[in-house]
Design a protein around this motif. Sequence first.
Motif, short mmCIF file in Angstrom:
data_model
loop_
_atom_site.label_atom_id
_atom_site.label_comp_id
_atom_site.label_asym_id
_atom_site.label_seq_id
_atom_site.Cartn_x
_atom_site.Cartn_y
_atom_site.Cartn_z
N MET A 1 -43.04 11.34 14.10
CA MET A 1 -42.54 11.49 15.47
C MET A 1 -43.49 12.34 16.30
O MET A 1 -43.71 12.12 17.46
N LYS A 2 -44.08 13.36 15.65
CA LYS A 2 -45.03 14.21 16.32
C LYS A 2 -46.27 13.43 16.67
O LYS A 2 -46.90 13.67 17.71
N ILE A 3 -46.67 12.51 15.87
CA ILE A 3 -47.88 11.70 16.14
C ILE A 3 -47.66 10.85 17.35
O ILE A 3 -48.54 10.71 18.20
N ASN A 4 -46.55 10.26 17.50
CA ASN A 4 -46.28 9.37 18.64
C ASN A 4 -46.32 10.16 19.94
O ASN A 4 -46.81 9.68 20.97
N SER A 5 -45.78 11.35 19.92
CA SER A 5 -45.80 12.14 21.15
C SER A 5 -47.23 12.54 21.53
O SER A 5 -47.59 12.59 22.71
N THR A 6 -48.08 12.81 20.59
CA THR A 6 -49.48 13.17 20.87
C THR A 6 -50.22 11.99 21.47
O THR A 6 -50.99 12.14 22.44
N VAL A 7 -50.00 10.82 20.92
CA VAL A 7 -50.66 9.61 21.46
C VAL A 7 -50.20 9.35 22.86
O VAL A 7 -50.98 8.99 23.76
N LEU A 8 -48.89 9.53 23.09
CA LEU A 8 -48.35 9.27 24.43
C LEU A 8 -48.96 10.24 25.44
O LEU A 8 -49.32 9.86 26.56
N LEU A 9 -49.06 11.48 25.04
CA LEU A 9 -49.65 12.48 25.94
C LEU A 9 -51.11 12.16 26.25
O LEU A 9 -51.58 12.29 27.39
N THR A 10 -51.85 11.73 25.26
CA THR A 10 -53.26 11.37 25.46
C THR A 10 -53.39 10.21 26.42
O THR A 10 -54.27 10.19 27.31
N LEU A 11 -52.53 9.20 26.27
CA LEU A 11 -52.58 8.03 27.15
C LEU A 11 -52.29 8.43 28.59
O LEU A 11 -52.91 7.95 29.54
N ILE A 12 -51.31 9.34 28.74
CA ILE A 12 -50.96 9.77 30.09
C ILE A 12 -52.14 10.49 30.75
O ILE A 12 -52.47 10.27 31.93
N LEU A 13 -52.83 11.32 29.96
CA LEU A 13 -53.98 12.04 30.49
C LEU A 13 -55.10 11.09 30.88
O LEU A 13 -55.77 11.24 31.92
N LEU A 14 -55.34 10.05 30.05
CA LEU A 14 -56.39 9.06 30.36
C LEU A 14 -56.05 8.31 31.64
O LEU A 14 -56.93 8.06 32.48
#
Length: 238
Positions: A1-14
């Motif tokens: 679950m923690k991994i998914n949130s990190t990916v989502l945050l990265t995508l938002i930043l990009l």
Amino acid sequence: MKINSTVLLTLILLILMLGAGSLSAFLGFTLGSSALKGVSTPDGRPTTKFASNKATNAQQAGLTLLKEEEILKIVKARIEGKTKAAKSEKLDEDDEETKSSKQKPEEKPQEVVEEKLQPGFPVTAENQGVTLSVQSVRYSGGDLLLKVKMQNKGADSVRFLYSFLDVTDDKGRTLSASTEGLPAELPTNGPAFSGTVSIPTALLDDVNKISLSLTDYPAQKLKLDVSNIPVARVAGLL
């Protein structure tokens, strides 16, 4: 679950970074376009240069060159025209001068004005054809000025030394005097000579008349005595 949130945050930043880059690129393009409005690049097409050269040659072809003979004729005509104009002006000036000279009345010779003598003058002495006369007296600048005339109608010329001129007042006192303009020698049958005898006014406070006495030099055979010359300060006289 923690991994998914990190990916989502990265995508938002990009996505945000891409959006910011696109927005800045659009703004830069818009500002550059507005700044370059009205600026055009030079026309380097060969057809345009050919057209301009052709127009210049056409203008030069419109000029007509005169022949040397025609130029000389024009110059000669102008020179002749100026010469004729100058001659006509000179003739007009001569005519005007002639008319003005005719219109001017003839000048009459000036009449000789006789000297107006003071009452009691001249006072004259004569000896052997030589005369000494006092024509007038006047006070000026601290001196009494006697206007004197001398003339020789005798047979011989006469010389004078004016340091021997004696001036006395009506009380028998000797006065100092100086002369100016009187000749050292009077030629026989010569013209009248004029001069001045000056006496300081400080010596004439109570003097009414003076006398002059002059002898020739060096023989001292001729004596001229001019007596009773009025020198009083009378209003309207001196």
